[in-house]
Design an enzyme around this catalytic site. Structure first.
Site, PDB file in Angstrom:
ATOM      1  N   TYR A 142      84.140  88.443  50.501  1.00  0.00           N
ATOM      2  CA  TYR A 142      83.294  87.267  50.745  1.00  0.00           C
ATOM      3  C   TYR A 142      84.103  86.017  50.445  1.00  0.00           C
ATOM      4  CZ  TYR A 142      79.458  83.879  50.157  1.00  0.00           C
ATOM      5  OH  TYR A 142      78.633  82.788  50.253  1.00  0.00           O
ATOM      6  N   ASP A 237      92.118  84.283  48.086  1.00  0.00           N
ATOM      7  CA  ASP A 237      90.869  83.692  47.629  1.00  0.00           C
ATOM      8  C   ASP A 237      90.625  84.187  46.207  1.00  0.00           C
ATOM      9  OD1 ASP A 237      88.378  82.754  47.086  1.00  0.00           O
ATOM     10  OD2 ASP A 237      87.396  83.660  48.836  1.00  0.00           O
ATOM     11  N   LYS A 265      84.406  78.396  40.597  1.00  0.00           N
ATOM     12  CA  LYS A 265      83.807  79.124  39.471  1.00  0.00           C
ATOM     13  C   LYS A 265      84.414  78.700  38.123  1.00  0.00           C
ATOM     14  CE  LYS A 265      81.667  82.583  42.278  1.00  0.00           C
ATOM     15  NZ  LYS A 265      82.085  83.349  43.428  1.00  0.00           N
TER      16      LYS A 265
END
Ligand SMILES: *Cc1c(COP(=O)(O)O)cnc(C)c1O
Length: 428
Positions: A142, A237, A265
């Site tokens: 994702y 990523d 994050k």
């Protein structure tokens, strides 16, 4: 005091599904999401006053535990000086330098406000830099909700993808090739057929959005070699894994160097911060120096950057990651032992402060194997643990997170609860 159920019903009248991000709605496990009133250390407290041990950690950022006093103080001090200027600040230089110092592949970095923005911008940059259109992503990874990334594999091995969301025109994903994670042969074939059209590979170097799935030995090395040989940009990523699996993300653990890295994050310490960075010659293509447009009104927001900078500094405490990994392993080893004692098919894996729980006999290596996990068993486990005051992610396909405040007492409480709950999981 309103109950979670009352809040959920009220929320659903004004907010689609009652939530501002789908996984929060408990859709796959059923039941009522807990509405959180406050959080401290390893605990979250819901609107009814019930306390839970939290293994979501805001889906990764809360690596220091919730509401770390130094992070809160930094936010308060920054807020007093103004919430947003739309003009550069010294703290933005500090956080850029802090990221560059920690992650050697990052020579220059641009701040954004989310992981989605980071990956979307990195892909535009890779396309601008190479002058090519096609991108490669992997099934089960994702990378946020940008149009060209909401895509599943087509019917053939090397056919281009189909949208996974309504509202994404097929033309928008027509340049996205979706391949199997950990299958280097498929990537090599893709480059044989489309080598001079592929702008980049984007990959979660250890996947954390199909549960935890680590890269097989040689996979990342192979991606590096193929990208180098064919002039494509390798994008790691590390929105989830960066500063989570170790101080330099997966690239630090494996020694494989990407051209671009996306982060978010943890680097915001609970505030909205994302970043993309990498090779200086690629980053030089970003506006205003280059011809690839990218911008953001709140990019580098001073309050968010204060939280991020303080978090990055606290992560430098000696032995921080060693201790985090030890606690995470105590959790996964302990769960595995209790599942085995109860006769429940289960295994678990961990890296740094991140873990995966799988209701199957062996650790999965690709999406097709993750899909074989027993979701019924997981759902019984999830609700059983919740009843015992332990909050795991409400989906069998999410990774879990341990913070520096998950001490032995917290882990032990979790394992004692699991001993009971695995019995009920087996009983069905
Ligand atoms: C969470 C996540 C994103 C998206 O980040 P948002 O801040 O939710 O937009 C992208 N990539 C990975 C690997 C993620 O885990």
């Amino acid at each position: 005091m309103p109950s979670n159920q009352e809040l959920f019903e009220r929320a659903a009248r004004s907010i689609p599904g009652g939530v501002n991000s789908p996984v929060r709605a408990f859709g796959s496990v059923g039941g009522t999401p807990r509405f959180i009133a406050r959080a401290q250390g390893p605990y979250i407290h819901d609107a009814e006053g019930t306390r839970y041990i939290d293994y979501i950690g805001s889906w990764g950022p809360a690596i220091l535990g919730h509401a770390h006093p130094e992070v809160i103080r930094a936010v308060q001090e920054a807020a007093v000086n103004g919430l947003s200027f739309g003009a550069p600040t010294e703290a933005e230089i500090d956080i850029a330098e802090a990221l560059i110092r920690r992650i050697p592949s990052i020579e220059q970095v641009r701040l954004v406000s989310s992981g989605t923005e980071a990956t979307m911008s990195a892909i535009r940059l890779a396309r601008g830099f190479t002058g090519r259109s096609k991108i490669v992503k992997f099934e089960g990874c994702y990378h946020g909700h940008a149009d060209s990334l909401l895509v599943k594999a087509g019917s053939g091995l090397l056919t281009f993808g189909n949208p996974t969301s309504a509202g994404v025109p097929p033309e928008f994903v027509a340049h996205t090739l979706v391949l199997e994670y950990n299958n280097l042969d498929a990537v090599a074939q893709a480059f044989e057929q489309h080598g001079n059209e592929i702008a980049c590979i984007i990959v979660e170097p250890f996947a954390g959005n199909m549960n935890l799935v680590k890269a097989a030995p040689g996979f990342l090395e192979g991606l590096r070699e193929l990208c180098t040989r064919h002039g494509a940009v390798l994008v790691f990523d590390e929105v989830m894994t960066g500063l989570r699996v170790g101080p330099q993300g997966v690239q630090g653990l494996t020694g494989v160097t990407p051209d671009l890295t996306t982060l978010a994050k943890i680097i915001g310490g609970g505030m909205p911060v994302g970043a993309f960075g990498g090779r200086a010659d690629i980053m030089a293509r970003i506006a205003p120096v280059g011809d690839v447009y990218q911008a953001g009104t709140l990019s580098g927001n001073p309050v968010a950057v204060a939280a991020g900078l303080t978090t990055l500094r606290l992560l430098e405490a000696p032995g921080f990651y060693e201790q985090l990994a030890i606690q995470t392993r105590k959790l996964t080893d302990g769960l595995q032992a209790r599942a085995q004692a109860a006769g429940v098919p289960f295994c678990a894996d961990a890296v740094g402060g991140m873990f995966g729980l799988y209701f199957r006999d062996s650790i999965p290596t690709r999406y097709a194997e993750v899909s074989q996990c027993d979701t019924q068993a997981f759902n019984r486990f999830f609700h059983g643990m919740l009843d015992h005051g332990v909050h795991f992610a409400p989906s069998a396909f999410e990774a879990g997170f341990v913070s520096a405040t998950h001490d032995d007492g917290v882990i032990q409480h979790t394992l004692d609860a699991a001993e009971d709950v695995f019995e009920t999981v087996r009983a069905g």
